[in-house]
Design a protein around this motif. Structure first.
Motif, PDB file in Angstrom:
ATOM      1  N   THR A 187      20.714  51.386  32.267  1.00 23.92           N
ATOM      2  CA  THR A 187      20.726  50.922  30.878  1.00 23.92           C
ATOM      3  C   THR A 187      22.148  50.666  30.477  1.00 23.92           C
ATOM      4  N   ASP A 188      23.267  50.894  31.331  1.00 26.65           N
ATOM      5  CA  ASP A 188      24.708  50.908  31.072  1.00 26.65           C
ATOM      6  C   ASP A 188      25.341  49.683  32.046  1.00 26.65           C
ATOM      7  N   TYR A 189      24.227  48.940  32.532  1.00 27.03           N
ATOM      8  CA  TYR A 189      24.823  47.707  33.378  1.00 27.03           C
ATOM      9  C   TYR A 189      25.403  46.621  32.442  1.00 27.03           C
ATOM     10  N   ILE A 190      26.520  46.083  32.769  1.00 29.67           N
ATOM     11  CA  ILE A 190      26.945  45.108  31.743  1.00 29.67           C
ATOM     12  C   ILE A 190      27.322  44.032  32.782  1.00 29.67           C
ATOM     13  N   ALA A 191      27.463  42.569  32.381  1.00 33.14           N
ATOM     14  CA  ALA A 191      27.358  41.666  33.187  1.00 33.14           C
ATOM     15  C   ALA A 191      28.675  41.544  34.134  1.00 33.14           C
ATOM     16  N   GLU A 192      29.774  42.107  33.666  1.00 30.49           N
ATOM     17  CA  GLU A 192      31.086  42.333  34.397  1.00 30.49           C
ATOM     18  C   GLU A 192      31.023  43.057  35.597  1.00 30.49           C
ATOM     19  N   PHE A 220      32.262  53.508  38.526  1.00 25.39           N
ATOM     20  CA  PHE A 220      33.655  53.684  38.804  1.00 25.39           C
ATOM     21  C   PHE A 220      33.629  53.727  40.465  1.00 25.39           C
ATOM     22  N   PHE A 221      32.800  54.736  41.118  1.00 27.13           N
ATOM     23  CA  PHE A 221      32.571  54.659  42.608  1.00 27.13           C
ATOM     24  C   PHE A 221      32.268  53.242  43.328  1.00 27.13           C
ATOM     25  N   SER A 222      31.527  52.516  42.706  1.00 29.74           N
ATOM     26  CA  SER A 222      31.088  51.266  43.017  1.00 29.74           C
ATOM     27  C   SER A 222      31.946  50.472  43.006  1.00 29.74           C
ATOM     28  N   ILE A 223      32.862  50.359  42.005  1.00 30.31           N
ATOM     29  CA  ILE A 223      34.073  49.250  42.017  1.00 30.31           C
ATOM     30  C   ILE A 223      35.110  49.810  42.977  1.00 30.31           C
ATOM     31  N   ALA A 224      35.253  51.151  43.155  1.00 28.06           N
ATOM     32  CA  ALA A 224      36.266  51.366  43.973  1.00 28.06           C
ATOM     33  C   ALA A 224      35.852  51.017  45.386  1.00 28.06           C
ATOM     34  N   ASN A 225      34.779  51.208  45.703  1.00 23.85           N
ATOM     35  CA  ASN A 225      34.220  50.777  47.027  1.00 23.85           C
ATOM     36  C   ASN A 225      34.361  49.440  47.553  1.00 23.85           C
ATOM     37  N   THR A 226      34.645  48.695  46.471  1.00 25.25           N
ATOM     38  CA  THR A 226      34.630  47.156  46.759  1.00 25.25           C
ATOM     39  C   THR A 226      36.136  46.893  47.042  1.00 25.25           C
ATOM     40  N   PHE A 227      37.268  47.749  46.705  1.00 20.80           N
ATOM     41  CA  PHE A 227      38.498  47.452  46.909  1.00 20.80           C
ATOM     42  C   PHE A 227      38.878  46.900  48.246  1.00 20.80           C
ATOM     43  N   MET A 228      39.377  45.661  48.257  1.00 22.72           N
ATOM     44  CA  MET A 228      40.054  44.920  49.480  1.00 22.72           C
ATOM     45  C   MET A 228      38.827  44.267  50.325  1.00 22.72           C
ATOM     46  N   LEU A 229      37.548  44.113  49.389  1.00 24.35           N
ATOM     47  CA  LEU A 229      36.609  43.249  50.021  1.00 24.35           C
ATOM     48  C   LEU A 229      36.616  41.857  49.420  1.00 24.35           C
ATOM     49  N   ASP A 230      37.732  41.477  48.810  1.00 31.61           N
ATOM     50  CA  ASP A 230      37.905  40.205  48.339  1.00 31.61           C
ATOM     51  C   ASP A 230      39.564  39.917  48.190  1.00 31.61           C
ATOM     52  N   ASP A 231      39.948  38.683  47.907  1.00 36.37           N
ATOM     53  CA  ASP A 231      41.224  38.377  47.622  1.00 36.37           C
ATOM     54  C   ASP A 231      41.743  39.715  46.406  1.00 36.37           C
ATOM     55  N   PRO A 232      42.714  40.319  46.593  1.00 36.38           N
ATOM     56  CA  PRO A 232      43.004  41.421  45.610  1.00 36.38           C
ATOM     57  C   PRO A 232      43.607  40.734  44.004  1.00 36.38           C
ATOM     58  N   GLU A 233      44.192  39.420  44.213  1.00 36.02           N
ATOM     59  CA  GLU A 233      44.154  39.020  42.770  1.00 36.02           C
ATOM     60  C   GLU A 233      42.769  38.806  41.979  1.00 36.02           C
ATOM     61  N   ARG A 234      41.902  38.026  42.919  1.00 37.48           N
ATOM     62  CA  ARG A 234      40.566  37.917  42.193  1.00 37.48           C
ATOM     63  C   ARG A 234      39.959  39.166  41.948  1.00 37.48           C
ATOM     64  N   TRP A 235      40.253  40.115  42.840  1.00 38.16           N
ATOM     65  CA  TRP A 235      39.536  41.355  42.312  1.00 38.16           C
ATOM     66  C   TRP A 235      40.090  42.252  41.149  1.00 38.16           C
ATOM     67  N   ALA A 236      41.241  41.952  40.984  1.00 39.33           N
ATOM     68  CA  ALA A 236      42.048  42.536  39.969  1.00 39.33           C
ATOM     69  C   ALA A 236      41.849  41.918  38.613  1.00 39.33           C
ATOM     70  N   VAL A 252      36.194  43.941  33.298  1.00 39.59           N
ATOM     71  CA  VAL A 252      35.377  45.197  33.086  1.00 39.59           C
ATOM     72  C   VAL A 252      36.167  46.098  32.057  1.00 39.59           C
ATOM     73  N   ILE A 253      37.502  46.318  32.260  1.00 43.21           N
ATOM     74  CA  ILE A 253      38.290  47.080  31.550  1.00 43.21           C
ATOM     75  C   ILE A 253      38.139  46.879  29.886  1.00 43.21           C
ATOM     76  N   LYS A 254      38.382  45.361  29.723  1.00 46.40           N
ATOM     77  CA  LYS A 254      38.576  44.766  28.397  1.00 46.40           C
ATOM     78  C   LYS A 254      36.951  45.105  27.735  1.00 46.40           C
TER      79      LYS A 254
END
Length: 414
Positions: free
Chosen positions: A38-43, A230-246, A252-254
């Motif tokens: 229920t807490d899934y958001i599109a971001e 939080f864990f799911s996002i952390a697990n994706t770190f460096m699985l893409d270009d870091p600027e795009r990831w950031a 998400v944060i906004k």
């Protein structure tokens, strides 16, 4: 003999195909569970897309447009890799099924995360040879011996010899020398010389990521993002270009900052111990099911991925490398260090600041450094009046009910 060998090869191919299908099922099931929350958001969608399938070096290389360097553990400064034009990515696996490919030639009590990773290497385009180089910090014995087990040629690897005493000058000097050796190795591999300005730019780029990640940690402390996200996002770190990831992390944060406040769960937990790797989110599901919320952790697959700001007074190349070396060594709280009081102090500080009274210590069977250190940590934390529960588990589902019963009982003590 040829016929027998051919049949054996065919059998092995069928086995790999079947296990790969099972691995994909694990990923699909976890993604489905997350999307149905229920807490899934599109971001969150961008990050789930990065987790849909096991890592394939060729896919990631094409996505980021750089040579790919595989990394074990988190001691090598990411900023140095980026300054030299290569993309580093952490090597690990959370698949239960992948272990089956390596079970026949690995020790029974080997760390299941590495067992799973070695199994996954047998899949098409996933071997260490698929990377342009692999960096192996000498942390635990399993990591040190892993290349020997998989018969990887040393020429393709670079060992970072980690001084296991970090609070004295000798250890710090040795580590700085290791960072220089890493720099030389990467320069030889890439044919590029390190330029000071590139290193400054890279450090600023990652500084922005560490800043964003600290904002995400703050949201986690306030329970405005569930720990499983939080864990799911952390697990994706460096699985893409870091600027795009950031950029996507910023979305998400906004979004989370703009949402209305949710009720806060008073049963707050600090999660310590062995890493949790997608799609094996079993412990997080069980903690949530038991009615508790992880508000903080010190896992090397989560909050500890992000080392925080690098401070330097000397802007020369040596000064920058020294600052990075110190940030990734002195501040690291890996249990393989002999002088690791910082870890207990870190837990005490965070639990006191955020009124967390319970610590769950997660240990994967065969993960000896965490298991050994758990006794010292338990003693110190209990002496301060905190509640402590050690859970040992494996890459299996069968122990879920037993763990849940223990977690529910632990909640009653908080």
């Amino acid at each position: 003999m040829d016929t027998i060998l051919s049949r054996d090869q065919e059998r092995r191919i069928r086995q790999k195909t079947k296990i790969y299908e099972k691995i994909c099922e694990e990923y699909d099931q976890e993604i489905k569970l997350l999307k149905e929350r229920t807490d899934y958001i599109a971001e969150f969608g961008y990050f789930l897309d990065l987790l849909t399938r096991p890592l394939r070096p060729s896919d990631l290389r094409e996505k980021v447009g750089r040579p790919l360097i595989g990394l074990f553990c988190i001691q090598a400064p990411l900023e140095l890799f980026y300054a030299l034009g290569v993309h580093p990515v952490k090597l690990c696996s959370g698949s239960y099924s992948a272990q089956r490919l390596s079970a026949s030639y690995l020790p029974v009590l080997m760390c299941p995360m590495l067992k799973s990773y070695i199994g996954s290497m047998e899949l098409e385009d996933a071997a260490l040879s698929g990377y342009d180089a692999v960096i192996v910090p000498t942390t635990c014995d399993w990591v040190v011996k892993m290349p020997e087990i998989v018969k990887e040629t040393i020429g393709h690897l670079h060992y970072l010899e980690l001084p296991h005493i970090k609070q004295n000058e000798k250890g710090q000097q040795r580590w700085l020398e290791e960072i220089y050796t890493l720099k030389q190795f990467l320069e030889q591999k890439t044919g590029n010389r390190l330029k000071r300005q590139n290193l400054v730019d890279s450090m600023n780029q990652f500084m922005n990521i560490w800043r964003l990640f600290q904002e995400l940690i703050d949201l986690k402390r306030k329970q405005r993002i569930a720990d499983i996200w939080f864990f799911s996002i952390a697990n994706t770190f460096m699985l893409d270009d870091p600027e795009r990831w950031a950029k996507n992390l910023e979305f998400v944060i906004k979004r989370l900052q703009a949402e209305s406040l949710r009720p806060v769960n008073p049963y707050k937990i600090f999660l310590a111990g062995s890493p949790i790797i997608f799609p094996n989110l079993k412990m997080l599901h069980l903690i949530e099911q038991a009615g508790m919320t992880v508000c903080a952790d010190d896992l090397c697959s989560s909050e500890r991925i992000f080392p925080g700001a690098t401070v330097y007074d000397d802007p020369s190349e040596r000064g920058l490398l020294k600052a990075l070396a110190e940030r990734y060594h002195k501040a690291c709280i890996c249990p393989t260090f002999a002088d690791n009081e910082r870890r207990v102090n870190n837990i005490l500080k965070i639990t006191a600041e955020h009124s967390i009274t319970g610590i769950i210590f997660h240990i994967l069977k065969g993960c000896h450094p965490y298991d050994i250190e758990s006794f010292t940590i338990e003693e110190n934390l209990k002496a301060k009046g905190l509640k402590f529960l050690k859970i040992e588990t494996d890459y299996v589902k069968e122990d879920g009910q037993n763990i849940l019963t223990r977690l529910e009982a632990f909640k009653q003590t908080l």
